[in-house]
Design a protein around this motif. Structure first.
Motif, mmCIF file in Angstrom:
data_model
loop_
_atom_site.group_PDB
_atom_site.id
_atom_site.type_symbol
_atom_site.label_atom_id
_atom_site.label_comp_id
_atom_site.label_asym_id
_atom_site.label_seq_id
_atom_site.Cartn_x
_atom_site.Cartn_y
_atom_site.Cartn_z
ATOM 1 N N ALA A 52 0.830 -1.209 0.000
ATOM 2 C CA ALA A 52 0.000 0.000 0.000
ATOM 3 C C ALA A 52 0.864 1.259 0.000
ATOM 4 C CB ALA A 52 -0.942 -0.017 1.199
ATOM 5 N N THR A 53 1.895 1.264 0.806
ATOM 6 C CA THR A 53 2.808 2.406 0.880
ATOM 7 C C THR A 53 3.558 2.581 -0.445
ATOM 8 O OG1 THR A 53 3.070 2.032 3.249
ATOM 9 C CG2 THR A 53 4.728 3.390 2.186
ATOM 10 N N ARG A 54 4.052 1.492 -0.989
ATOM 11 C CA ARG A 54 4.806 1.525 -2.251
ATOM 12 C C ARG A 54 3.933 2.027 -3.398
ATOM 13 N NH1 ARG A 54 4.339 -1.671 -6.229
ATOM 14 N NH2 ARG A 54 3.483 -3.425 -5.030
ATOM 15 N N GLU A 55 2.746 1.459 -3.530
ATOM 16 C CA GLU A 55 1.862 1.858 -4.634
ATOM 17 C C GLU A 55 1.493 3.334 -4.545
ATOM 18 O OE1 GLU A 55 0.962 0.490 -7.390
ATOM 19 O OE2 GLU A 55 1.459 -1.615 -7.097
ATOM 20 N N THR A 56 1.265 3.827 -3.330
ATOM 21 C CA THR A 56 0.924 5.240 -3.167
ATOM 22 C C THR A 56 2.065 6.124 -3.644
ATOM 23 O OG1 THR A 56 -0.514 4.687 -1.298
ATOM 24 C CG2 THR A 56 0.141 6.994 -1.531
ATOM 25 N N LEU A 57 3.282 5.794 -3.256
ATOM 26 C CA LEU A 57 4.445 6.576 -3.676
ATOM 27 C C LEU A 57 4.642 6.499 -5.193
ATOM 28 C CD1 LEU A 57 6.882 8.335 -2.897
ATOM 29 C CD2 LEU A 57 8.175 6.206 -2.557
ATOM 30 N N GLU A 58 4.551 5.304 -5.752
ATOM 31 C CA GLU A 58 4.777 5.127 -7.188
ATOM 32 C C GLU A 58 3.735 5.842 -8.047
ATOM 33 O OE1 GLU A 58 6.884 0.703 -7.015
ATOM 34 O OE2 GLU A 58 4.851 0.887 -7.820
ATOM 35 N N GLU A 59 2.490 5.912 -7.562
ATOM 36 C CA GLU A 59 1.418 6.471 -8.371
ATOM 37 C C GLU A 59 1.136 7.943 -8.106
ATOM 38 O OE1 GLU A 59 -2.082 4.035 -8.247
ATOM 39 O OE2 GLU A 59 -1.100 2.419 -9.361
ATOM 40 N N THR A 60 1.623 8.472 -6.960
ATOM 41 C CA THR A 60 1.281 9.851 -6.609
ATOM 42 C C THR A 60 2.479 10.725 -6.255
ATOM 43 O OG1 THR A 60 1.017 9.463 -4.227
ATOM 44 C CG2 THR A 60 -0.918 9.040 -5.651
ATOM 45 N N GLY A 61 3.616 10.119 -5.936
ATOM 46 C CA GLY A 61 4.754 10.888 -5.465
ATOM 47 C C GLY A 61 4.637 11.262 -3.991
ATOM 48 N N ALA A 90 -4.280 6.161 5.123
ATOM 49 C CA ALA A 90 -2.916 6.608 5.396
ATOM 50 C C ALA A 90 -2.879 8.120 5.526
ATOM 51 C CB ALA A 90 -1.975 6.155 4.282
ATOM 52 N N LYS A 91 -1.847 8.594 6.249
ATOM 53 C CA LYS A 91 -1.597 10.031 6.387
ATOM 54 C C LYS A 91 -0.478 10.428 5.434
ATOM 55 C CE LYS A 91 -2.823 10.473 11.233
ATOM 56 N NZ LYS A 91 -2.375 10.849 12.565
ATOM 57 N N PRO A 92 -0.649 11.573 4.741
ATOM 58 C CA PRO A 92 0.432 12.029 3.871
ATOM 59 C C PRO A 92 1.585 12.575 4.709
ATOM 60 C CG PRO A 92 -1.336 13.645 3.917
ATOM 61 C CD PRO A 92 -1.806 12.456 4.722
ATOM 62 N N ILE A 93 2.807 12.220 4.337
ATOM 63 C CA ILE A 93 3.997 12.650 5.077
ATOM 64 C C ILE A 93 4.822 13.646 4.269
ATOM 65 C CG2 ILE A 93 6.148 11.879 6.157
ATOM 66 C CD1 ILE A 93 3.563 11.039 7.630
ATOM 67 N N LYS A 94 5.178 13.256 3.045
ATOM 68 C CA LYS A 94 6.033 14.114 2.238
ATOM 69 C C LYS A 94 5.731 13.896 0.760
ATOM 70 C CE LYS A 94 10.802 15.454 1.386
ATOM 71 N NZ LYS A 94 12.194 15.293 1.725
ATOM 72 N N HIS A 95 5.715 15.004 0.022
ATOM 73 C CA HIS A 95 5.469 14.930 -1.415
ATOM 74 C C HIS A 95 6.787 15.091 -2.169
ATOM 75 C CE1 HIS A 95 3.646 16.636 -5.295
ATOM 76 N NE2 HIS A 95 3.437 15.341 -5.282
ATOM 77 N N TYR A 96 6.971 14.270 -3.175
ATOM 78 C CA TYR A 96 8.130 14.340 -4.056
ATOM 79 C C TYR A 96 7.616 14.734 -5.446
ATOM 80 C CZ TYR A 96 10.337 11.799 -0.260
ATOM 81 O OH TYR A 96 10.823 11.427 0.977
ATOM 82 N N PRO A 97 7.436 16.031 -5.686
ATOM 83 C CA PRO A 97 6.795 16.483 -6.927
ATOM 84 C C PRO A 97 7.561 16.155 -8.206
ATOM 85 C CG PRO A 97 7.686 18.351 -5.710
ATOM 86 C CD PRO A 97 7.840 17.148 -4.833
ATOM 87 N N ASP A 98 8.862 15.914 -8.112
ATOM 88 C CA ASP A 98 9.654 15.617 -9.304
ATOM 89 C C ASP A 98 9.744 14.126 -9.616
ATOM 90 O OD1 ASP A 98 10.142 18.332 -9.685
ATOM 91 O OD2 ASP A 98 11.914 18.283 -8.396
ATOM 92 N N GLN A 99 9.129 13.300 -8.780
ATOM 93 C CA GLN A 99 9.196 11.853 -8.999
ATOM 94 C C GLN A 99 8.359 11.462 -10.209
ATOM 95 O OE1 GLN A 99 8.812 9.121 -5.677
ATOM 96 N NE2 GLN A 99 7.479 7.816 -6.898
ATOM 97 N N ALA A 100 8.926 10.634 -11.057
ATOM 98 C CA ALA A 100 8.173 10.104 -12.190
ATOM 99 C C ALA A 100 7.110 9.142 -11.664
ATOM 100 C CB ALA A 100 9.110 9.382 -13.151
ATOM 101 N N LEU A 101 5.896 9.276 -12.179
ATOM 102 C CA LEU A 101 4.801 8.411 -11.747
ATOM 103 C C LEU A 101 4.721 7.187 -12.651
ATOM 104 C CD1 LEU A 101 2.118 11.155 -11.010
ATOM 105 C CD2 LEU A 101 3.868 10.205 -9.486
ATOM 106 N N ASP A 102 4.070 6.143 -12.143
ATOM 107 C CA ASP A 102 3.924 4.901 -12.901
ATOM 108 C C ASP A 102 3.341 5.155 -14.293
ATOM 109 O OD1 ASP A 102 4.958 3.164 -11.036
ATOM 110 O OD2 ASP A 102 3.031 2.323 -10.426
ATOM 111 N N LYS A 103 3.670 4.265 -15.204
ATOM 112 C CA LYS A 103 3.149 4.321 -16.573
ATOM 113 C C LYS A 103 1.614 4.300 -16.520
ATOM 114 C CE LYS A 103 3.248 1.903 -20.952
ATOM 115 N NZ LYS A 103 3.621 0.697 -21.671
ATOM 116 N N GLY A 104 0.999 5.124 -17.329
ATOM 117 C CA GLY A 104 -0.460 5.178 -17.382
ATOM 118 C C GLY A 104 -1.080 6.211 -16.462
#
Length: 150
Positions: A52-61, A90-104
């Motif tokens: 859940a944590t991984r997918e959130t980061l990969e899809e939203t940054g 989940a609670k949002p902790i930190k945003h990484y706006p420059d992270q590439a998001l998953d394909k699609g």
């Protein structure tokens, strides 16, 4: 010898709320734009909470901390594929706006409940609103309900 037993797809979805808005993923998995929570499949050897944590980061940054369990949801898609979805809060902790998001992924965006209802025809499936409605109704379970240590 092949294993012909039926096996459902195990997925996770994470409901992230901030300032009365929900973190949504605008995506086009089959070329058709839809809205979903950050969600995806459980990888081999991975804990459900880690997925859940991984997918959130990969899809939203967004890096998040999972706080509650919404439960297990079963959904049979129109193609007869069965999904067993574990829903989390989940609670949002930190945003990484420059992270590439998953394909699609078109974009990650914060939406109010009203905006989500206004876009109901564009929700990826019925579980998207169901998780939000269960959360709003206070249907939360402690993470200790999960026994992931084997």
């Amino acid at each position: 010898m092949s294993d012909s037993r039926w096996k459902p797809n195990v997925t996770v979805a994470t409901l992230v709320e901030k300032d009365s808005q929900y973190l949504m993923v605008h995506e086009a998995p089959d070329g058709k734009p839809v809205y979903n929570q950050p969600a995806g499949h459980l990888d081999e050897g991975e804990s459900i909470i880690t997925a859940a944590t991984r997918e959130t980061l990969e899809e939203t940054g967004w890096d998040v901390v999972v706080t509650d369990y919404l439960g297990v949801y079963r959904y049979v898609a129109s193609n007869k594929t069965t999904y067993i979805r574990h829903g989390f809060v989940a609670k949002p902790i930190k945003h990484y706006p420059d992270q590439a998001l998953d394909k699609g992924i078109i974009a990650a965006q914060w939406m109010s409940y009203e905006e989500i209802l206004d876009n109901k025809p564009l929700l990826r499936g019925p579980l998207v609103q169901r998780l939000i409605d269960d959360y709003r109704a206070g249907k939360l379970y402690p993470l200790a309900a999960l026994n992931e240590d084997g």
